[in-house]
Scaffold this motif. Structure first.
Motif, PDB file in Angstrom:
ATOM      1  N   ASN A  56      32.675  -2.131 -36.820  1.00  0.00           N
ATOM      2  CA  ASN A  56      31.877  -2.941 -35.900  1.00  0.00           C
ATOM      3  C   ASN A  56      30.493  -3.254 -36.444  1.00  0.00           C
ATOM      4  O   ASN A  56      29.757  -4.010 -35.834  1.00  0.00           O
ATOM      5  CB  ASN A  56      31.736  -2.231 -34.554  1.00  0.00           C
ATOM      6  CG  ASN A  56      32.263  -3.051 -33.417  1.00  0.00           C
ATOM      7  OD1 ASN A  56      33.130  -3.883 -33.597  1.00  0.00           O
ATOM      8  ND2 ASN A  56      31.754  -2.807 -32.241  1.00  0.00           N
ATOM      9  N   ILE A 112      27.566  -5.940 -35.051  1.00  0.00           N
ATOM     10  CA  ILE A 112      26.234  -5.554 -34.586  1.00  0.00           C
ATOM     11  C   ILE A 112      25.179  -6.384 -35.309  1.00  0.00           C
ATOM     12  O   ILE A 112      24.231  -6.869 -34.692  1.00  0.00           O
ATOM     13  CB  ILE A 112      25.997  -4.047 -34.783  1.00  0.00           C
ATOM     14  CG1 ILE A 112      26.945  -3.255 -33.886  1.00  0.00           C
ATOM     15  CG2 ILE A 112      24.546  -3.683 -34.487  1.00  0.00           C
ATOM     16  CD1 ILE A 112      26.967  -1.766 -34.169  1.00  0.00           C
ATOM     17  N   ARG A 132      22.446  -8.841 -33.552  1.00  0.00           N
ATOM     18  CA  ARG A 132      21.013  -8.659 -33.799  1.00  0.00           C
ATOM     19  C   ARG A 132      20.387  -9.954 -34.311  1.00  0.00           C
ATOM     20  O   ARG A 132      19.343 -10.387 -33.815  1.00  0.00           O
ATOM     21  CB  ARG A 132      20.797  -7.526 -34.804  1.00  0.00           C
ATOM     22  CG  ARG A 132      19.327  -7.298 -35.147  1.00  0.00           C
ATOM     23  CD  ARG A 132      19.137  -6.224 -36.180  1.00  0.00           C
ATOM     24  NE  ARG A 132      19.845  -6.449 -37.429  1.00  0.00           N
ATOM     25  CZ  ARG A 132      19.487  -7.333 -38.373  1.00  0.00           C
ATOM     26  NH1 ARG A 132      18.427  -8.104 -38.209  1.00  0.00           N
ATOM     27  NH2 ARG A 132      20.199  -7.455 -39.483  1.00  0.00           N
ATOM     28  N   GLU A 166      24.842  -1.071 -39.868  1.00  0.00           N
ATOM     29  CA  GLU A 166      25.362  -2.434 -40.017  1.00  0.00           C
ATOM     30  C   GLU A 166      26.239  -2.604 -41.245  1.00  0.00           C
ATOM     31  O   GLU A 166      27.187  -3.394 -41.215  1.00  0.00           O
ATOM     32  CB  GLU A 166      24.204  -3.428 -40.068  1.00  0.00           C
ATOM     33  CG  GLU A 166      23.491  -3.553 -38.740  1.00  0.00           C
ATOM     34  CD  GLU A 166      22.392  -4.587 -38.732  1.00  0.00           C
ATOM     35  OE1 GLU A 166      21.832  -4.813 -37.655  1.00  0.00           O
ATOM     36  OE2 GLU A 166      22.102  -5.173 -39.799  1.00  0.00           O
ATOM     37  N   LEU A 192      23.187   4.162 -30.630  1.00  0.00           N
ATOM     38  CA  LEU A 192      24.044   3.029 -30.261  1.00  0.00           C
ATOM     39  C   LEU A 192      23.695   2.517 -28.866  1.00  0.00           C
ATOM     40  O   LEU A 192      23.691   1.310 -28.625  1.00  0.00           O
ATOM     41  CB  LEU A 192      25.513   3.439 -30.338  1.00  0.00           C
ATOM     42  CG  LEU A 192      26.012   3.875 -31.719  1.00  0.00           C
ATOM     43  CD1 LEU A 192      27.459   4.327 -31.626  1.00  0.00           C
ATOM     44  CD2 LEU A 192      25.841   2.783 -32.748  1.00  0.00           C
ATOM     45  N   MET A 225      20.581   0.525 -29.191  1.00  0.00           N
ATOM     46  CA  MET A 225      20.910  -0.762 -29.810  1.00  0.00           C
ATOM     47  C   MET A 225      21.509  -1.715 -28.781  1.00  0.00           C
ATOM     48  O   MET A 225      21.144  -2.888 -28.732  1.00  0.00           O
ATOM     49  CB  MET A 225      21.862  -0.562 -30.986  1.00  0.00           C
ATOM     50  CG  MET A 225      21.223   0.143 -32.161  1.00  0.00           C
ATOM     51  SD  MET A 225      22.378   0.443 -33.511  1.00  0.00           S
ATOM     52  CE  MET A 225      22.341  -1.160 -34.306  1.00  0.00           C
ATOM     53  N   ILE A 285      29.143  -2.528 -28.431  1.00  0.00           N
ATOM     54  CA  ILE A 285      28.701  -1.885 -29.667  1.00  0.00           C
ATOM     55  C   ILE A 285      29.770  -0.942 -30.216  1.00  0.00           C
ATOM     56  O   ILE A 285      30.034  -0.914 -31.406  1.00  0.00           O
ATOM     57  CB  ILE A 285      27.387  -1.102 -29.428  1.00  0.00           C
ATOM     58  CG1 ILE A 285      26.279  -2.029 -28.931  1.00  0.00           C
ATOM     59  CG2 ILE A 285      26.952  -0.346 -30.670  1.00  0.00           C
ATOM     60  CD1 ILE A 285      25.878  -3.121 -29.891  1.00  0.00           C
TER      61      ILE A 285
END
Length: 75
Positions: free
Chosen positions: A9, A13, A17, A42, A54, A57, A68
């Protein structure tokens, strides 16, 4: 480690972002970690990423933790 892994993932992410125009440095500051930590999450999926990072984030990206963390992972 008792926290879920984010595995592949990481690229997702990064895209989230970048779509929010948030730099890795800004993300790191908001999550209370270093920029290399964000980069690692990432780039390689953050095999040892802490669940609380996480969650931070997800909040910064204005999305859910489910976005996420991939579904189907055991905590």
């Amino acid at each position: 480690n008792e926290f879920p892994r984010i595995d592949s993932n990481g690229n997702h992410i990064s895209k989230l972002r970048k779509a929010k125009n948030i730099s890795q440095i800004e993300m790191a500051k908001a999550c209370g970690v270093s920029q290399p930590t964000i980069s690692r999450i990432e780039s390689d999926g953050g095999a040892d990423a802490d669940y609380s990072v996480l969650c931070h984030m997800a909040r910064v990206l204005e999305t859910s933790i489910e976005t996420i963390v991939p579904t189907g992972l055991e905590p």
